[in-house]
Design a protein around this motif. Sequence first.
Motif, PDB file in Angstrom:
ATOM      1  N   CYS A 276       0.831  -1.213   0.000  1.00  0.00           N
ATOM      2  CA  CYS A 276       0.000   0.000   0.000  1.00  0.00           C
ATOM      3  C   CYS A 276       0.862   1.259   0.000  1.00  0.00           C
TER       4      CYS A 276
ATOM      5  N   VAL B 213       1.853   1.955  -3.369  1.00  0.00           N
ATOM      6  CA  VAL B 213       0.789   2.616  -4.140  1.00  0.00           C
ATOM      7  C   VAL B 213       0.785   4.116  -3.856  1.00  0.00           C
TER       8      VAL B 213
ATOM      9  N   PHE C 202      -8.250   8.876  -8.216  1.00  0.00           N
ATOM     10  CA  PHE C 202      -8.586   8.634  -6.813  1.00  0.00           C
ATOM     11  C   PHE C 202      -9.580   9.682  -6.291  1.00  0.00           C
TER      12      PHE C 202
ATOM     13  N   LEU D 204      -5.091   5.768   0.777  1.00  0.00           N
ATOM     14  CA  LEU D 204      -5.283   4.359   1.158  1.00  0.00           C
ATOM     15  C   LEU D 204      -6.700   4.037   1.611  1.00  0.00           C
TER      16      LEU D 204
ATOM     17  N   LEU E 236      -7.719   2.263  -4.323  1.00  0.00           N
ATOM     18  CA  LEU E 236      -6.543   1.497  -3.908  1.00  0.00           C
ATOM     19  C   LEU E 236      -6.595   0.063  -4.438  1.00  0.00           C
TER      20      LEU E 236
END
Lengths: 388, 200
Positions: A60, A63, A77, A265, A270
């Motif tokens: 994560c 990411v 996002f 996150l 995600l």
Amino acid sequence: MLRIPIAERPGWQKRAQEFGFEFHTMYGEKYWDESAYYQFSLEQIERDIESPTEEIHQMCLGVVDKVINDDVLMRRFCLPEAQWDFIRQSWLNGDPSLYSRLDFAYSGKGHAKLYENNADTPTSIYETGFWQWLWLQDNVDAGVLLPHSDQFNILQEKLVNRFKDIRYLTPDRVLHFACCKGTPEDRGTVQYLEDCANEAGLSTEFVYIEDIGRDAKGNFTDTKDQIIRFMFKLYPWEFMFQEEFSAQLGHNNIRWIEPPWKSILSNKALLPMLWKMFPDHPNLLPAFFEDELHLASGIDSLVKKPIFSREGSNISFIGDEKGVEASSGPYGEEGFIYQATHMLPKFGDSYTLIGSWLVDDQAAGISIREDRNPITQDMSRFLPHIIV
Amino acid sequence: MKRSKSINLDSMRKVKSASPLMRPLTLAIASVTLAACGSSEEEVQVVSSIEDCKVSTTLTQAQCEVAYQQALQEAERTGPKYSSQAACEAEFGYDQCNRSSQGSFFTPFMAGFLVSNLLDSGRSNRYNPVYRYPKSGSSDRIMTADGRVIGNAGQRSYKVDKSNLQSKPTVTRTVSRGGFGSVASAKSSWGGGKKSSWGG
């Protein structure tokens, strides 16, 4: 992994009152349920939950590092452009994180599958870190459970230690805690974290989200007109980003817990991003953005999840599991992602979800939620567990 | 062991045990000792001047001068602020307030500052200001900058929470409130008026 019925501790409601646990029953329904517990082997905990939890957390962070440097992804996002600097700066500064919770479908066999990451505003931490710990202690003391019974639950110890770290990184500031009005569950969660912070030697204050003010220079204030320099907020970043005071974010010197980079996150985008970066990872389910659904052609059944949602709202099934009733809720205007269906395991009449907690980057314990429906929501029952 | 080794149940208790006297004496004594050990309270003195500080505490003249200057600065930064002399005097009494050096506020005079009785250095204690807050029909109370009363004026020493020896937030003037919370409020009509968590 077994579900084992057990007698409730006599008078536990009184004990709950003694320790200030006020939301064990909500709206006439049982939330805390000690009529049964789950039993794990140490191997199940360490191999199947603890180690994947820490590995996924690192994935994560990978990411975040990718998204933060890419305007196209920041847009995917659904993060408002006006807040990009604020979010990026917090990542570049290395602003410390306190905690997160990864939700897994796990039956005791095979790989735990990641449902989502509650990285910004995870709740049920009091029930996990303290109340189920006390349940085990009481049952061992009463001779109901064997003395060597253990639990995967170092949460409180790690929280206090993490607050000490953060205190060291943020010297001489008072930590303000905040949550919304009218929700005893959130108020209880925040009180617990405030207790942990006090244990770590931090000075603390409390202010409701709705009562936060600002002065002429744009500093945020509490109801005593004290300037806020350090704040824990149990309130989603994506809400704050849309609100009136968001214009001040990043312009007033505040250390935030969780830090703004966590907004990447706690976001369902995600999930497709993880699948792109770590395809076929055994703990991930295939997941796709709405405009990339052609990539999902071989998959019979998908779950549709809003980019932003909390507590299992607005989830629906597409394909083979269409019969499952969708959950309602106020989310979805920012769009959806799609995740391959992987039903929760069933123990008796109950669907069971495992929440795996992280304090900073270390796995710290688990919580178990049960529901009669396959979609776990905020009223799903909380059950304790043991390791033998 | 995969769980927290120990949790201090006393510190987690929200309702204090109804009748502590019913407990066996040995247990009561043990718990008192334990409480003192992990206590968040500390004994402090209130000193009214550099001279008073030198005479009544273990600090030297030079240390007392530094402490006094720090308390004055903290008073400026964290003390109660009023928009008029009258509003300030209504709380603290006639002739007990003046215009702050920042110009736009009125603040009560500092009655003294806190000095810890503990001889442990290595901690960065602040010398925080205190104020006399009049109470009709009884002795004045001693109050910290954020309005916590620590006891009546004239005591030799006071038991205070350790947070009183740490830095306090700066006080300002709030010009508007309610700039956060609108999204939650718009979404809260879901669930039939049931107010659920905004966490997850």
